[in-house]
Each structure stands twice: as C-alpha cells, then as structure tokens.
Enzyme design. Structure first.
Site, PDB file in Angstrom:
ATOM      1  N   GLU A  97      -5.260   2.258   3.924  1.00 14.31           N
ATOM      2  CA  GLU A  97      -6.449   2.574   3.136  1.00 14.31           C
ATOM      3  C   GLU A  97      -7.679   2.629   4.046  1.00 14.31           C
ATOM      4  O   GLU A  97      -8.002   1.623   4.676  1.00 14.31           O
ATOM      5  CB  GLU A  97      -6.647   1.520   2.040  1.00 14.31           C
ATOM      6  CG  GLU A  97      -5.493   1.489   1.041  1.00 14.31           C
ATOM      7  CD  GLU A  97      -5.654   0.415  -0.036  1.00 14.31           C
ATOM      8  OE1 GLU A  97      -6.629  -0.374   0.031  1.00 14.31           O
ATOM      9  OE2 GLU A  97      -4.819   0.369  -0.946  1.00 14.31           O
ATOM     10  N   ARG A 102      -0.396  -4.078  -4.368  1.00  9.60           N
ATOM     11  CA  ARG A 102      -0.675  -3.891  -2.947  1.00  9.60           C
ATOM     12  C   ARG A 102       0.126  -2.695  -2.453  1.00  9.60           C
ATOM     13  O   ARG A 102       1.269  -2.484  -2.876  1.00  9.60           O
ATOM     14  CB  ARG A 102      -0.282  -5.142  -2.133  1.00  9.60           C
ATOM     15  CG  ARG A 102      -1.192  -6.346  -2.358  1.00  9.60           C
ATOM     16  CD  ARG A 102      -2.559  -6.145  -1.710  1.00  9.60           C
ATOM     17  NE  ARG A 102      -3.437  -7.284  -1.926  1.00  9.60           N
ATOM     18  CZ  ARG A 102      -4.289  -7.405  -2.923  1.00  9.60           C
ATOM     19  NH1 ARG A 102      -4.366  -6.452  -3.843  1.00  9.60           N
ATOM     20  NH2 ARG A 102      -5.059  -8.462  -3.025  1.00  9.60           N
ATOM     21  N   HIS A 125      -8.234   2.251  -4.739  1.00 11.93           N
ATOM     22  CA  HIS A 125      -8.255   0.785  -4.854  1.00 11.93           C
ATOM     23  C   HIS A 125      -9.457   0.313  -5.687  1.00 11.93           C
ATOM     24  O   HIS A 125     -10.269  -0.502  -5.244  1.00 11.93           O
ATOM     25  CB  HIS A 125      -8.284   0.142  -3.465  1.00 11.93           C
ATOM     26  CG  HIS A 125      -7.683  -1.235  -3.443  1.00 11.93           C
ATOM     27  ND1 HIS A 125      -7.028  -1.753  -2.360  1.00 11.93           N
ATOM     28  CD2 HIS A 125      -7.640  -2.214  -4.395  1.00 11.93           C
ATOM     29  CE1 HIS A 125      -6.620  -2.988  -2.622  1.00 11.93           C
ATOM     30  NE2 HIS A 125      -6.979  -3.284  -3.857  1.00 11.93           N
TER      31      HIS A 125
END
Length: 314
Positions: A262, A233, A281
C-alpha cells in the site's frame, strides 16, 4: 512538560485533550520514518497511524514510554524492540469496528451488484448494461466470516438482521456464547466454512510472519463464483492463490480495502481486474471512527504518562 510526537494527523479534539492535560504535542513534518527518526527527539509518547514505528526509530527515541497505535493493528510497529526497552504499546480495538463493518457491507454490495461497472456504463453511454449486469441479491445468501472479533460481530448484526443473510463464522478463540448471542452458526473447521459460504469476509488479525489465511488450500475449498471481501490486512491473502482463484472462476468477484503493498505498484494485476472493487484502506476513515480512535490513543498516552495502566496494552 511531557511531549507526545504524532507521526500523521489525528482528530484535533484529541490533540486539544492532550494539551488540556499538560502534554505538549509535536507532529512529524512528513509521514516518513526518516522524518520521524530525525524529529522524535525526547518525546515520551508517540501516536502513529499506518506509518507505524520501526526498530531504528524506537532506538533513537531514548525517552519513549508509550507507542499508541491509532487503530486495532500493530503490525507496522517493532513490538519486540519496544518490549526489549520496556516501552508500552497500545492499540484501539473496537474504536472503528462499526465503520469497518459498514465498509465491509458496502464492498459486498458493490461486488454483488457490480456497482463500479454500472457507474462506468452510465458514464460511457452503455445503458443496456442493465440487461446483462448479472447482479446477485444478498438476502438468503450464506455469509462466512473468517474470524469473529469486533468488526466481524458488527458485520454479523448488519448482514443477519438487516439483509436476512445466513451468517456462519469461524474463530479458534471466541467463546461459544458470542456466536449464540448473535444468532451466528459456529463452524469449527475453516475449510468447511469456506465450502458452505456464498460470500466470505476476512477478519483475522495478521502479524508479521503470520501465514496468509487465504492460501492455496483455502482457495481449493471455494464454491464457484464466491464473493471474497477483505477489510482486515493485505497480508491475509496469498496473492498468487487469489489470482489463480479469480482466473478459474472460484472467485466471481471481490472487494478489497487492503492490499499486500500500500499503495500498490502500477504493475499490480489487481488494478486491471474489473471483477475487483478496490478502496485505499479506508475502513476506519469516518469522522466518527477517527474521533473515537484518536481519543482512545490520547487517553492511553495520558494513562501511561500518569503512571496508570492503559486498558488496551498489548
């Protein structure tokens, strides 16, 4: 007919599975919380990816019985609000662990061998880059795993058996036999793990309000030119501590699949550092992992709607 509301596209085979078992499926028109709140209506189930589900959306969905997280993390879901309303929250641990582990190794290789720089050098005619690239061989290096869940265990298998790396790991909760079964040395003190490692890979879950595992104290223990990998994370890293460690050479290179924001703002200094390999991601974004994850969500939705206990309830 029961209805499952899906905030972002998932594998269509999971959608077909729900249809075949008598569950109607509706998609949000846009992957935004505003669209979700306007369209969730009387849905009894939600499958959500990184969009999550906030407290206001949960309150709007008066018939909701289950929120199925399309992934292992639930940090974008208002868990306390769901609990207060008796709504089941599920996740999909291990469904994408192999894919995330493979990306972890890919980022490790890219950082160690400066693959992004090498690609740019070829495209811009800098063929002599090969004479000063300064790449590192992974074989024989010490890999420190911060956290030892499903992803880290897969990384340990690949790194130890495939690359001949010494693998150490720290975890406050995983039983001793898991370490010994994988021929991984358990380090019980996190700063000791940091000091012993040439390469560090972060695999600790991070929930809202949890302090970053990579902080100033963590950074102080780094060896010079440590390679840091994060596929867990973005909130696992304190940005200022990370930037300071980059600047003074304690971090020689990094590979990050996750970021604090993000997508990142155009002014994020991480975007201009050529010692960082970035990806958006995509750890679990393989066809195989997306299928396993979606099917796990769909089965748990069906479990709850049918009155059964789902296997991965929080």
């Amino acid at each position: 007919m029961a209805c499952c509301f899906i905030t972002q596209p998932i594998d269509e085979r999971a959608v077909a599975f729900l249809h075949d078992h008598g569950v109607d499926v509706r998609y949000a028109s846009h992957a935004s919380m505003e669209s979700v709140m306007a369209e969730i209506g009387d849905a009894q189930a939600v499958i959500t990816r990184d969009l999550g589900l906030n407290a206001e959306a949960i309150r709007v969905a008066s018939a909701l019985r289950i929120i199925a997280s399309h992934g292992a993390g639930t940090n974008t879901i208002a868990i306390s609000e769901a609990n207060a309303r008796g709504i089941v929250v599920t996740r999909t641990p291990s469904a994408n662990s192999r894919s995330v582990a493979e990306l972890t190794m890919g980022l490790m290789l890219a950082a160690a061998r400066r693959l992004c720089d090498a690609d740019r050098a070829v495209r811009t005619g800098e063929w002599d880059f090969r004479y000063h690239c300064g790449g590192l061989e992974l074989h024989g290096r010490t890999l420190g795993l911060v956290g030892f869940g499903a992803v880290a265990q897969d990384v340990a298998r690949i790194a130890g058996q495939g690359f001949g790396m010494r693998v150490y790991a720290w975890s406050p909760s995983v039983p001793d036999h898991v370490f010994s079964d994988l021929n991984v040395q358990r380090i019980r003190d996190l700063p000791a793990l940091v000091r012993a490692s040439d390469i560090l890979s972060l695999h600790r879950p991070s929930d809202p309000g949890t302090p970053p595992v990579f902080n100033a104290r963590f950074a102080e223990a780094l060896r010079p030119k440590t390679i840091l990998i994060n596929t867990s994370r973005g909130s696992a890293i304190d940005s200022q501590a990370f930037l300071d460690a980059l600047e003074d050479g304690r971090i020689g290179a990094a590979g990050l699949d996750v970021l604090p924001l993000e997508p990142p703002p155009a002014t994020d200094p991480l975007l201009t550092c050529d010692r960082i390999v970035l990806s958006p991601h995509i750890g679990g974004a393989t066809a195989e992992a997306l299928f396993r994850t979606a099917m796990t969500c769909a089965r748990q939705v069906l479990d709850v709607l049918s009155g059964r206990e789902p296997p991965h309830r929080l």
